[in-house]
Design an enzyme around this catalytic site. Structure first.
Site, PDB file in Angstrom:
ATOM      1  N   PHE A   1       8.092  22.958  48.461  1.00 30.97           N
ATOM      2  CA  PHE A   1       6.783  22.937  47.813  1.00 30.97           C
ATOM      3  C   PHE A   1       5.790  22.193  48.704  1.00 30.97           C
ATOM      4  O   PHE A   1       6.153  21.233  49.389  1.00 30.97           O
ATOM      5  CB  PHE A   1       6.857  22.226  46.458  1.00 30.97           C
ATOM      6  CG  PHE A   1       7.620  22.981  45.398  1.00 30.97           C
ATOM      7  CD1 PHE A   1       6.944  23.705  44.421  1.00 30.97           C
ATOM      8  CD2 PHE A   1       9.004  22.954  45.372  1.00 30.97           C
ATOM      9  CE1 PHE A   1       7.641  24.396  43.450  1.00 30.97           C
ATOM     10  CE2 PHE A   1       9.708  23.645  44.394  1.00 30.97           C
ATOM     11  CZ  PHE A   1       9.023  24.366  43.429  1.00 30.97           C
TER      12      PHE A   1
ATOM     13  N   THR B   1      13.953  25.170  47.234  1.00 27.22           N
ATOM     14  CA  THR B   1      12.565  25.624  47.364  1.00 27.22           C
ATOM     15  C   THR B   1      11.725  24.506  47.969  1.00 27.22           C
ATOM     16  O   THR B   1      11.831  23.348  47.570  1.00 27.22           O
ATOM     17  CB  THR B   1      11.972  26.028  46.007  1.00 27.22           C
ATOM     18  OG1 THR B   1      12.707  27.137  45.485  1.00 27.22           O
ATOM     19  CG2 THR B   1      10.508  26.433  46.154  1.00 27.22           C
TER      20      THR B   1
END
Length: 388
Positions: free
Chosen positions: A271, A269
């Site tokens: 960010f 992921t």
């Protein structure tokens, strides 16, 4: 929007920022640069406030005497030394996070909390109920930064945060990539074959789709992974598990029934690190720039718009389209078949270049002058080139 603070009902944890609907009337904020300004304001019977930062047409008078007794009027006094100012890329870097208050979405044990710790080591991570609350916490000086997910290698983009980037006036000051390893959690004594349903964030459920389908579990979406673990533990559920991290299992006293249940081991992921202040872009390291723009409709217009980067050998790393909310549909009757309607879009683009680079400046000038009806730079910031 207003912000309230409450505490976790299970275990001691940092303050939890919750966003709630504000009254139908807006609050009025006056930002004063010193106490002396406040004293002068109090001595005057009325003050003149310019709204929306510019046009002489957008103004109104605020009666300070009556407003002082109105609970919906707030005065915020800021020291000039603490007002927003551009950051250097060094100040925004991973190594400078000591003592910063950093907002993330979720409860303790969330992957976003771990990402905040990676982005700003030794920071004070502040949990927020929703993404909106994290944006507001930075804007209202409750925290210094926010670290929020923007895309996942399996589940794709987090569209809500793209919309919030446009709605709010925060700046992207960095990025951090975090490896996500999902676990199937349940209360102690519960066996995997006894589970009928599983709770987690929609992205986490999508990332574990094959595993959960094979187990025949009904999927129930909640706000965040650690929140799912907390719910299962707090209500002592026997028929439900949670997809969350091993850290969440430890915090909420759950048993790990299965590890690494994501469909692909390369589950990363990305960010974004957000601040009130922009970065002063440099050319001393690899930089990335994020922009959003809209275009007039026409044959090949998107191709022509993106060509301003190709012509200058600027590499695009991401493009995301989102419907233009205020005017999502546009009519057209020039096709010979009568009136038709189609969507208007905003285009979010990331490219590998610093705004300190003349090439990037020329590309955006070309885009704005020739094709874009709207253009905004969301941030120009150091790339995360580390292996996640």
């Amino acid at each position: 929007m207003a912000t309230s603070i409450s505490r976790s009902s299970i275990s001691p944890s940092p303050q939890y920022i919750r966003s709630r609907s504000s009254p139908s009337y807006p609050r009025t904020y006056l930002i004063l640069h010193s106490h002396s300004c406040w004293k002068r304001l109090c001595r005057s019977s009325r003050c003149f406030s310019v709204l929306h930062g510019g046009s002489g047409k957008n103004f109104r008078f605020v009666d300070t005497q009556s407003s002082m007794e109105d609970s919906h009027f707030e005065v915020v006094i800021k020291d000039p030394n603490t007002l927003p100012r551009p950051l250097s890329s060094t100040k925004s870097s991973v190594s400078s996070g000591s003592r910063l208050r950093v907002a993330y979405q979720g409860v303790p044990g969330a992957y976003s909390e771990a990402a905040a710790g990676k982005a700003y080591p030794n920071c004070e991570a502040v949990p927020c109920e929703q993404f909106d609350a994290a944006f507001e916490a930075v804007e209202r000086w409750i925290v210094d930064r926010a670290v929020l997910p923007i895309e996942n290698s399996l589940g794709g983009s987090i569209h809500r945060n793209y919309d919030l980037l446009l709605r709010h006036r925060l700046h992207i000051v960095g990025e951090v990539k975090f490896v996500v390893r999902h676990c199937l959690l349940a209360n102690h004594g519960v066996k995997i074959e006894e589970l009928k349903r599983v709770l987690s964030h929609p992205q986490a459920l999508a990332q574990c789709e094959n595993t959960l389908t094979g187990l025949g579990l009904v999927r129930e979406a909640v706000d965040d992974t650690a929140g799912a673990a907390k719910h299962v533990a707090f209500h002592k559920l026997k028929d439900a598990g949670a997809v969350a991290s091993s850290v969440a299992a430890s915090i909420y006293g759950l048993n790990i029934l299965a590890e690494d249940i994501q469909d692909d081991s390369d589950n990363v992921t990305r960010f974004l690190m957000l601040a009130r202040e922009p970065i002063i872009p440099g050319i001393d390291r690899p930089f990335k720039t994020s922009i959003v723009f809209s275009l007039e409709e026409g044959p090949g217009i998107l191709f022509k718009a993106l060509a301003v980067f190709a012509l200058r050998q600027i590499n695009l790393t991401k493009i995301e389209s989102r419907p233009l909310r205020n005017q999502p549909l546009r009519s057209s009757d020039d096709n010979g078949y009568g009136s038709s309607k189609y969507f208007d879009y905003l285009f979010y683009v990331d490219f590998e270049a610093s705004m300190a680079d003349q090439n990037a400046q020329n590309a955006l000038r070309h885009l704005k002058q020739e094709f874009a009806t709207f253009l905004r730079v969301l941030g120009s910031y150091p790339m995360d080139t580390s292996m996640p």
